[in-house]
Design a protein around this motif. Structure first.
Motif, mmCIF file in Angstrom:
data_model
loop_
_atom_site.group_PDB
_atom_site.id
_atom_site.type_symbol
_atom_site.label_atom_id
_atom_site.label_comp_id
_atom_site.label_asym_id
_atom_site.label_seq_id
_atom_site.Cartn_x
_atom_site.Cartn_y
_atom_site.Cartn_z
ATOM 1 N N SER A 94 5.071 -6.237 2.953
ATOM 2 C CA SER A 94 4.474 -4.238 2.487
ATOM 3 C C SER A 94 3.041 -4.364 2.013
ATOM 4 N N VAL A 95 2.926 -4.819 0.833
ATOM 5 C CA VAL A 95 1.573 -4.662 -0.193
ATOM 6 C C VAL A 95 0.910 -5.403 0.540
ATOM 7 N N ASP A 96 0.788 -6.218 1.453
ATOM 8 C CA ASP A 96 -0.324 -6.372 2.522
ATOM 9 C C ASP A 96 -0.705 -5.853 3.224
ATOM 10 N N ARG A 97 -0.098 -5.010 4.063
ATOM 11 C CA ARG A 97 0.013 -3.928 5.226
ATOM 12 C C ARG A 97 -1.093 -2.880 4.668
ATOM 13 N N SER A 98 -1.772 -2.683 5.507
ATOM 14 C CA SER A 98 -2.792 -1.345 5.653
ATOM 15 C C SER A 98 -2.037 -0.463 5.823
ATOM 16 N N GLY A 99 -1.823 0.356 4.574
ATOM 17 C CA GLY A 99 -1.964 2.554 4.867
ATOM 18 C C GLY A 99 0.128 2.333 4.402
ATOM 19 N N VAL A 100 0.237 0.806 3.856
ATOM 20 C CA VAL A 100 1.928 1.174 3.024
ATOM 21 C C VAL A 100 1.596 1.700 1.614
ATOM 22 N N THR A 101 2.291 2.244 1.360
ATOM 23 C CA THR A 101 2.138 2.173 -0.221
ATOM 24 C C THR A 101 3.860 2.442 -1.236
ATOM 25 N N VAL A 102 3.779 0.935 -1.955
ATOM 26 C CA VAL A 102 4.259 0.352 -1.884
ATOM 27 C C VAL A 102 4.835 1.237 -3.722
ATOM 28 N N VAL A 103 6.040 1.589 -3.779
ATOM 29 C CA VAL A 103 6.634 2.202 -5.496
ATOM 30 C C VAL A 103 7.736 1.688 -5.870
ATOM 31 N N GLY A 104 7.548 0.788 -7.223
ATOM 32 C CA GLY A 104 8.654 0.385 -7.933
ATOM 33 C C GLY A 104 9.320 1.064 -8.577
#
Length: 219
Positions: free
Chosen positions: A110-120
């Motif tokens: 998810s972090v490596d994929r362009s266009g995906v925002t990862v939220v913690g």
């Protein structure tokens, strides 16, 4: 736009329910521009939370290739002492068990994929840190977990919400309200965020910290 909320055994339900409802409301007031899903690393299953009477149903598997946002909650449990870092009932035990699943690999994708925002959110930031995904990045988590967060290589910043581009972090569990509204403002605009604020009768708290602008002089 698709937001996937990640469930794992022992998750904190407040970290999920508050932003899920906010983003879902954002989808409603925009006629479906935003969809929300509950997912897990294993696929469709009932997932027990850290509050024994509460469980949620994951309808599918975390799919970074489909998601625009991946929201990661923390775990529910007592904060450990120095002498009992991973004892039974510790929130760190819950997060460590989650690391023994396919979840870390899916979060890295998810972090490596362009266009995906990862939220913690809350301990979700710790989970991202333990997975090696926050090294060198500004991040925040529950105040009692800031030292543990720093030990993952993240730059721990005592802010309520941090925006580092493709990674966003929220502090304690109630920060999920603020993260959800900020995501609506960032992705769909301030009018949508304001409409949802009116709907839930809550105004976002605090300044969203970003590593931009003039650097303040330490007091």
């Amino acid at each position: 736009m698709l937001a996937q909320f990640v469930l794992f055994d022992g998750f904190d339900p407040m970290d999920v329910i508050a932003p899920f409802e906010i983003l879902g409301a954002g989808g409603t007031v925009t006629g479906g521009l935003l969809e929300v899903e509950l997912v897990s690393a294993e696929g469709a299953r009932e997932v027990p939370s850290g509050v024994p009477p509460i469980s949620l149903w994951a309808t599918g598997k975390l799919a970074p290739q489909r998601a625009d946002m991946v929201i990661v909650p923390g775990g529910m449990g007592r904060m450990p002492t120095d002498a009992d870092d991973h004892g039974d009932g510790s929130v760190l035990t819950v997060l460590t068990r989650a690391l023994d699943t396919e979840l870390p690999a899916l979060l890295k994708e998810s972090v490596d994929r362009s266009g995906v925002t990862v939220v913690g959110i809350c301990g979700g930031s710790l989970l991202l840190g333990f997975a090696g995904l926050l090294a060198g990045r500004p991040a925040t988590t529950h105040p009692l977990g800031m030292e543990a967060l720093a030990r993952t290589g993240a730059t721990a910043v005592p802010a309520r919400v941090i925006d580092d581009g493709d990674v966003i972090c929220g502090a304690g569990a109630t920060s999920g309200l603020d993260v959800g509204l900020y995501l609506l403002e960032r992705e769909l605009g301030p009018r949508v965020a304001h409409a949802v604020e009116q709907l839930i009768s809550y105004e976002r708290r605090g300044t969203v910290w970003q590593n931009t602008g003039s650097e303040p002089i330490p007091a």
